[in-house]
Write a protein that holds these residues in place. Structure first.
Motif, PDB file in Angstrom:
ATOM      1  N   PRO A 184      -3.550   8.791  -1.715  1.00 38.21           N
ATOM      2  CA  PRO A 184      -2.332   9.046  -1.737  1.00 38.21           C
ATOM      3  C   PRO A 184      -1.800   7.640  -3.382  1.00 38.21           C
ATOM      4  O   PRO A 184      -2.090   6.836  -3.349  1.00 38.21           O
ATOM      5  CB  PRO A 184      -1.764   8.093  -0.661  1.00 38.21           C
ATOM      6  N   SER A 185      -0.017   8.303  -3.777  1.00 34.65           N
ATOM      7  CA  SER A 185       0.355   7.796  -4.772  1.00 34.65           C
ATOM      8  C   SER A 185       1.959   7.655  -4.699  1.00 34.65           C
ATOM      9  O   SER A 185       1.555   8.938  -5.355  1.00 34.65           O
ATOM     10  CB  SER A 185       0.180   7.282  -5.993  1.00 34.65           C
ATOM     11  N   PRO A 186       3.127   7.083  -3.747  1.00 37.52           N
ATOM     12  CA  PRO A 186       4.086   7.495  -3.712  1.00 37.52           C
ATOM     13  C   PRO A 186       4.251   7.085  -5.190  1.00 37.52           C
ATOM     14  O   PRO A 186       3.770   6.874  -6.244  1.00 37.52           O
ATOM     15  CB  PRO A 186       4.102   6.757  -3.106  1.00 37.52           C
ATOM     16  N   PRO A 187       5.673   8.154  -5.752  1.00 33.97           N
ATOM     17  CA  PRO A 187       6.337   7.439  -6.930  1.00 33.97           C
ATOM     18  C   PRO A 187       6.585   6.516  -7.269  1.00 33.97           C
ATOM     19  O   PRO A 187       6.960   5.234  -6.483  1.00 33.97           O
ATOM     20  CB  PRO A 187       7.370   8.405  -7.102  1.00 33.97           C
TER      21      PRO A 187
ATOM     22  N   ARG B 152       0.483  -1.100  -0.037  1.00 30.57           N
ATOM     23  CA  ARG B 152       0.280   0.075  -0.041  1.00 30.57           C
ATOM     24  C   ARG B 152       0.687   1.310   0.141  1.00 30.57           C
ATOM     25  O   ARG B 152       0.168   1.843  -0.841  1.00 30.57           O
ATOM     26  CB  ARG B 152      -1.300   0.038   1.359  1.00 30.57           C
ATOM     27  N   GLN B 153       1.966   0.677   0.633  1.00 31.08           N
ATOM     28  CA  GLN B 153       2.747   2.328   0.798  1.00 31.08           C
ATOM     29  C   GLN B 153       3.854   3.112   0.324  1.00 31.08           C
ATOM     30  O   GLN B 153       4.434   4.223   0.028  1.00 31.08           O
ATOM     31  CB  GLN B 153       3.371   2.343   2.325  1.00 31.08           C
ATOM     32  N   THR B 154       3.828   1.766  -1.062  1.00 32.18           N
ATOM     33  CA  THR B 154       4.927   1.694  -2.573  1.00 32.18           C
ATOM     34  C   THR B 154       4.050   1.489  -3.553  1.00 32.18           C
ATOM     35  O   THR B 154       5.143   1.690  -4.385  1.00 32.18           O
ATOM     36  CB  THR B 154       6.428   1.049  -2.124  1.00 32.18           C
ATOM     37  N   PHE B 155       3.004   1.624  -3.860  1.00 30.27           N
ATOM     38  CA  PHE B 155       2.490   0.948  -4.932  1.00 30.27           C
ATOM     39  C   PHE B 155       1.981   2.375  -5.724  1.00 30.27           C
ATOM     40  O   PHE B 155       0.966   3.035  -4.973  1.00 30.27           O
ATOM     41  CB  PHE B 155       1.599   0.403  -4.633  1.00 30.27           C
ATOM     42  N   PRO B 156       2.364   2.639  -6.587  1.00 39.86           N
ATOM     43  CA  PRO B 156       2.041   3.971  -7.966  1.00 39.86           C
ATOM     44  C   PRO B 156       1.619   3.806  -8.191  1.00 39.86           C
ATOM     45  O   PRO B 156       1.014   3.944  -9.786  1.00 39.86           O
ATOM     46  CB  PRO B 156       3.768   3.688  -8.443  1.00 39.86           C
ATOM     47  N   LEU B 157       0.406   3.494  -7.692  1.00 38.35           N
ATOM     48  CA  LEU B 157      -0.899   4.030  -8.428  1.00 38.35           C
ATOM     49  C   LEU B 157      -1.348   4.928  -9.442  1.00 38.35           C
ATOM     50  O   LEU B 157      -2.131   4.086 -10.684  1.00 38.35           O
ATOM     51  CB  LEU B 157      -2.344   3.921  -7.666  1.00 38.35           C
ATOM     52  N   GLU B 158      -1.407   6.253  -9.270  1.00 35.86           N
ATOM     53  CA  GLU B 158      -1.213   7.007 -10.152  1.00 35.86           C
ATOM     54  C   GLU B 158      -0.285   6.369 -11.111  1.00 35.86           C
ATOM     55  O   GLU B 158      -0.866   6.890 -12.706  1.00 35.86           O
ATOM     56  CB  GLU B 158      -1.481   8.537  -9.722  1.00 35.86           C
ATOM     57  N   ALA B 159       0.684   6.936 -11.636  1.00 32.63           N
ATOM     58  CA  ALA B 159       1.296   5.774 -12.752  1.00 32.63           C
ATOM     59  C   ALA B 159       1.012   4.381 -12.797  1.00 32.63           C
ATOM     60  O   ALA B 159       1.147   4.438 -14.575  1.00 32.63           O
ATOM     61  CB  ALA B 159       3.014   6.040 -12.084  1.00 32.63           C
ATOM     62  N   VAL B 160       0.762   3.837 -12.544  1.00 34.45           N
ATOM     63  CA  VAL B 160      -0.499   2.154 -13.456  1.00 34.45           C
ATOM     64  C   VAL B 160      -2.155   3.084 -13.712  1.00 34.45           C
ATOM     65  O   VAL B 160      -1.450   1.999 -14.823  1.00 34.45           O
ATOM     66  CB  VAL B 160      -0.531   1.415 -12.216  1.00 34.45           C
TER      67      VAL B 160
END
Length: 211
Positions: free
Chosen positions: A201-204, A173-181
């Motif tokens: 939230p969406s990490p790089p 959850r804390q490292t999955f780049p949802l927006e990029a995917v």
């Protein structure tokens, strides 16, 4: 003064919802197999008799939660617009559900994959067969309208992809780049890039690591 029938019904509904919410919390924290009715009763702060009144077994609790999860999936039937807009809506809806309803997503994944509980999932899925077939047909109609050679395969591939994203998001959850995917999925399906990011939230992009 005696309570009205409406007030009594509302109280029953609130108790039932509290039990279901508590069950989901306990299942998420302990796992389905390890969770007990006693823990759920304590978390809901109700009597064991009240839990038994609504749900005779732990399986019935899980089945009700899964039933609601599947009802959420059928929400795509309400998406309107062009085939491209509907496909984008399905992708965004699935990603938002994955990001905002992780406990129920984890429960569904667990029940699907564990041999000891797969039958629970299968029974609930069978009860929803008509609605699920409508969802499948709706997705297939979108791909047909977009000129796909095999809409059924495209529907299965899209669902498998989105379910895979859900699994990875549940783990990382804390490292999955949802927006990029999300944006990569738009490219895959030749959709116009979204104007705004999803409101979660969406990490790089880096590496998937559990934290």
């Amino acid at each position: 003064m005696p309570r009205s029938a409406r007030v009594n019904q509302e109280m029953r509904e609130r108790s039932r919802e509290r039990i279901l919410a508590a069950a989901l919390e306990v299942f998420a924290a302990r796992g389905y197999e390890a969770a007990s009715i006693s823990e759920i009763t304590a978390r809901a702060d109700v009597s064991r008799g009240l839990v038994a009144y609504y749900f005779a077994t732990k399986e019935q609790l899980a089945a009700e939660l899964l039933d609601r999860w599947l009802d959420g999936i059928t929400g795509i039937l309400t998406i309107e617009g062009t085939p491209d807009e509907r496909l984008a809506g399905i992708i965004d809806g699935a990603l938002m559900a994955a990001a905002t309803t992780l406990p129920i997503q984890r429960l569904a994944i667990t029940l699907m994959m564990q041999p000891s509980t797969h039958d629970v999932f299968a029974r609930v899925e069978a009860d929803k067969n008509v609605r699920l077939a409508q969802v499948e047909d709706a997705i297939r109609s979108i791909f047909a309208a977009r000129g796909a050679a095999d809409p059924a395969v495209e529907e299965m591939l899209l669902r498998a992809t989105l379910e895979g994203v859900t699994v990875k998001l549940a783990i990382y959850r804390q490292t999955f780049p949802l927006e990029a995917v999300r944006r990569r999925l738009y490219v895959t399906y030749d959709l116009p890039q979204p104007v705004a990011p999803l409101p979660v939230p969406s990490p790089p992009v880096d590496r998937l690591r559990a934290r």
